[in-house]
Scaffold this active site. Structure first.
Site, PDB file in Angstrom:
ATOM      1  N   VAL A   1       3.513  12.883  23.423  1.00 49.97           N
ATOM      2  CA  VAL A   1       2.259  12.624  23.921  1.00 49.97           C
ATOM      3  C   VAL A   1       2.212  11.072  23.357  1.00 49.97           C
ATOM      4  CG1 VAL A   1      -0.295  13.018  23.820  1.00 49.97           C
ATOM      5  CG2 VAL A   1       1.225  14.774  23.908  1.00 49.97           C
TER       6      VAL A   1
ATOM      7  N   ASP B   1      -3.582  30.504  24.369  1.00 52.30           N
ATOM      8  CA  ASP B   1      -3.126  29.607  22.998  1.00 52.30           C
ATOM      9  C   ASP B   1      -4.152  28.926  22.438  1.00 52.30           C
ATOM     10  OD1 ASP B   1      -1.017  29.020  21.382  1.00 52.30           O
ATOM     11  OD2 ASP B   1      -0.413  27.267  22.587  1.00 52.30           O
TER      12      ASP B   1
ATOM     13  N   GLY C   1       7.541  21.063  22.006  1.00 50.35           N
ATOM     14  CA  GLY C   1       8.901  21.438  22.465  1.00 50.35           C
ATOM     15  C   GLY C   1       8.960  21.031  24.100  1.00 50.35           C
ATOM     16  N   PHE C   2       7.950  20.505  24.655  1.00 51.95           N
ATOM     17  CA  PHE C   2       8.015  19.935  25.855  1.00 51.95           C
ATOM     18  C   PHE C   2       8.120  18.582  26.087  1.00 51.95           C
ATOM     19  CE2 PHE C   2       6.707  24.247  28.155  1.00 51.95           C
ATOM     20  CZ  PHE C   2       7.844  24.758  28.301  1.00 51.95           C
TER      21      PHE C   2
END
Length: 698
Positions: free
Chosen positions: A377, A488, A373-374
């Site tokens: 990598v 998380d 979502g962000f």
């Protein structure tokens, strides 16, 4: 007050861009000691308990180090919030105990003068090194940040420079290897013939703190040499890196006491020998040094644009902390954290965008490890060969900036072998990049839940992974200078190195607790279904016991080879926790275990049953019924402790008389909460592991 501090913050951050360059002789360069101030959380007052603890350690460490065969001492004094941690190390060639003790005592005194009322200081002197702080840096033997780099101003002649650089590198490497192999002092000195009229010999010294292992020492010395040598030492006839954990130095004159512990003959093809024989007297060595200029620098890859953005980020941190400080003032409770520690922790991590573009082939698609979502990598390789994972947050994402701030502040301050290591950060040209150590085996879920790859995880590796993540969580909850709830924790956020050692990653959702705080409440529920504790999913209440619940789910997944989250969106009739409970109560738990563990290399039945028992204790309905993570570690490490009998876990699917399966009332309430919360605050709940972070991290 806040505005005035932010102006000074901008000025101090920009000041880091300048290199202190001394072009005159050695005697006019900045003399020892060299100091670093306030690598920790704030200041203390005169005649305070903190100052008394510093003075107590000054006496104890000076005595202990000077009388120790390793010339090393470490310790702590006082209690939180006035506890002080310190280490002191004298150079390995120090033969006089009194000179070692006096150097350490003087360094404590000088530190309180040069770093007046700062809670943290590092002092580099001859023949000792000192560091103290109000957080437990002693537990991490690999943190060598904040090192000083110095090199000779004069160059060797161009004709011999390549051969000289090769010879000095060979000598430093050999001396470092000698130091790493020394089990007592982790110290070595060396000499190498060069057969040049001006520089007939090269001398070197290497040292690590004796509490490091040989491998840690070797890695530390190799890293500081690789990072500094190409930039600062090429063509120079002398240089050094002063670090708290490891240091090295090379010169063209003998600068240490006694004969060299290691001697290397002149390399083949070296320049022809000259007719000048250097003086062996101390005066001759002093004259040689007086002809040598030194450049003193803080080896930080800073750029002006990064410094300004960093200053604004840290200013935000300070503003946030000022609000917390004000709240504590109103409540009458003490408050210890302050801004300088964050500045010191972050400013040494800055990396250039050009460096990361080169390392990742300009973020080539072929180097992408995963995306969420962000952002994505990417795998990269730095110029010195170090493999990295670059987390590239989406451009213009305000949520990404929030996550970056959280992760940057927390991970930069956390140092543990079972936590992923943050290597650097880049904030240039609207990019928000976090750089981590690369983990060759990627995340646990990519192996554990793959029918073929899971065979790589025999029982020994699975136990090692469970023990490792439990120790990492204990560090977060109970042992670090901060008290942190991860929020998380799940297999995709457990990364595995080449030896399958686990490291907890992704602190974008982590919450920082005060030392006396036990739980928090939020209306913004964020995490992954299947791993969230019931009190968090239903009421937004989180605590260290929330992470314990997540660990319990992971433990049951490790034993069964099944993922709990898959049941939340599947047509299967029974979820993992219910399956485990049913087989546990029926005495048929082996039927549910991963078949690979029951094959040719069968795992011990009692150990598997023990792990199931611990997992069930961790997923108990009430947080009060779950053990603390330290108790979990005791249970994991002991073969004699009696385990409690668990109760039925929460979020079980109940089977009705007509064989229909429904979620329990608790889970239904959680699902309704998700819907209502999403309307109010866009809560980020993930029924299929698509969380706030990348799908397949690093």
């Amino acid at each position: 007050m806040v505005r005035r501090f932010c102006y000074s913050l901008l000025a101090s951050t920009a000041a880091l861009l300048f290199i202190v360059d001394h072009h005159g002789p050695f005697t006019t360069a900045q003399p020892l000691p060299w100091q670093r101030c306030n690598d920790t959380s704030g200041n203390f007052t005169e005649k305070s308990a903190y100052q008394a603890n510093i003075n107590r350690l000054a006496t104890v460490l000076a005595t202990n180090a000077s009388s120790s065969p390793s010339l090393f001492a470490r310790g702590a004094a006082g209690r939180v919030p006035d506890v002080v941690y310190a280490l002191a190390l004298c150079r390995g060639d120090t033969t006089n105990a009194s000179s070692c003790a006096s150097c350490i005592a003087a360094s404590f005194k000088t530190a309180q003068q040069l770093c007046a009322y700062k809670k943290g200081a590092s002092m580099f002197d001859d023949p000792c090194i000192l560091r103290y702080a109000d957080w437990d840096f002693l537990s991490n033997t690999t943190d060598n940040r904040g090192a000083y780099t110095a090199w000779s101003f004069d160059n060797v002649t161009a004709a011999v420079a390549p051969a000289f650089d090769a010879a000095s590198a060979r000598l430093v490497n050999a001396t470092s290897e000698y130091a790493a192999a020394d089990p007592v002092r982790r110290f070595g000195t060396g000499e190498e013939g060069f057969d040049d009229a001006t520089y007939p010999k090269i001398y070197s010294l290497a040292q690590c703190t004796p509490d490091m292992t040989a491998a840690e020492c070797r890695t530390c010395l190799g890293r500081i040499y690789r990072w500094r040598a190409p930039t600062y030492f090429a063509g120079k006839h002398g240089g050094r890196v002063f670090g708290v954990r490891c240091s090295f130095r090379f010169e063209t004159y003998s600068f240490f006491s006694g004969n060299p512990l290691l001697q290397i003959p002149a390399p083949p093809g070296a320049p022809a020998p000259g007719n000048i024989t250097p003086s062996a007297t101390g005066q001759g060595r002093r004259d040689h040094r007086n002809r040598t200029g030194l450049v003193l620098a803080v080896a930080l890859p800073l750029a002006a644009a990064v410094a300004v953005v960093l200053a604004l980020t840290v200013a935000w941190i300070c503003f946030w902390k000022s609000r917390r400080r004000a709240a504590h003032k109103d409540s009458g409770k003490p408050y210890s954290p302050s801004c300088p520690d964050d500045i010191q922790s972050i400013d040494s991590l800055l990396l250039d965008l050009s460096t990361l573009r080169a390392a990742t082939d300009d973020f080539a698609e072929s180097n992408k490890l995963g995306e969420g979502g962000f952002g994505a990598v990417y795998k990269g390789v730095l110029s010195e060969g170090q493999e990295i994972a670059v987390k590239r947050l989406s451009l213009g994402s305000t949520q990404g900036l929030t996550e970056l701030r959280t992760e940057l502040v927390l991970v930069a301050k956390l140092q543990h072998k079972n936590l992923v290591r943050l290597i650097g950060v880049c904030l240039e040209q609207d990019e928000k990049l976090l750089v981590y150590e690369y983990m060759p085996n990627r995340s646990l879920d990519t192996i554990l839940f793959d029918s073929q790859k899971s065979k790589e995880l025999d029982w020994g590796k699975r136990i090692m992974i469970v023990n490792g993540v439990a120790r990492g969580l204990q560090y977060l909850h109970e042992e670090s200078q901060l008290k942190i709830v991860h929020r998380d924790f799940k297999p995709s956020n457990v990364l595995l190195d080449s030896d399958y050692n686990p490291k907890i990653s992704d602190f974008g959702l982590a919450k920082l607790f005060d030392l006396d705080q036990s739980q928090g409440v939020t209306s913004h529920i964020a995490g992954t279904y299947g791993y969230m504790a019931p009190e968090y999913a239903m009421h937004g209440q989180y605590s260290v016991k929330s992470d314990v619940f997540s660990l319990g789910v992971l433990i049951l997944e490790m034993v069964t080879g099944r993922t709990n989250s898959s049941f939340n969106n599947s047509e299967q009739s029974v979820d993992l926790l219910s399956l485990v409970w049913e087989h546990w109560t029926m005495g048929t738990i082996e039927e549910l275990l991963d078949p690979f563990l029951l094959g040719h290399h069968r795992a011990p039945s009692d150990q598997m049953a023990k792990l199931v028992n611990i997992g069930l204790l961790c997923v108990q309905d009430s947080p009060a019924d779950r053990p603390l993570i330290s108790s979990v570690n005791v249970m994991l490490s002991s073969n004699t402790i009696s385990l409690q009998v668990p109760s039925r876990p929460t979020f079980c699917i109940q089977e009705t008389e007509d064989h229909l399966h429904q979620y329990s009332d608790a889970y239904n309430r959680a699902l309704k909460l998700q819907s209502s919360t999403a309307d109010r605050s866009k809560a980020t709940l993930s029924p299929n592991e698509v969380t706030l972070t990348e799908l397949e991290p690093r």
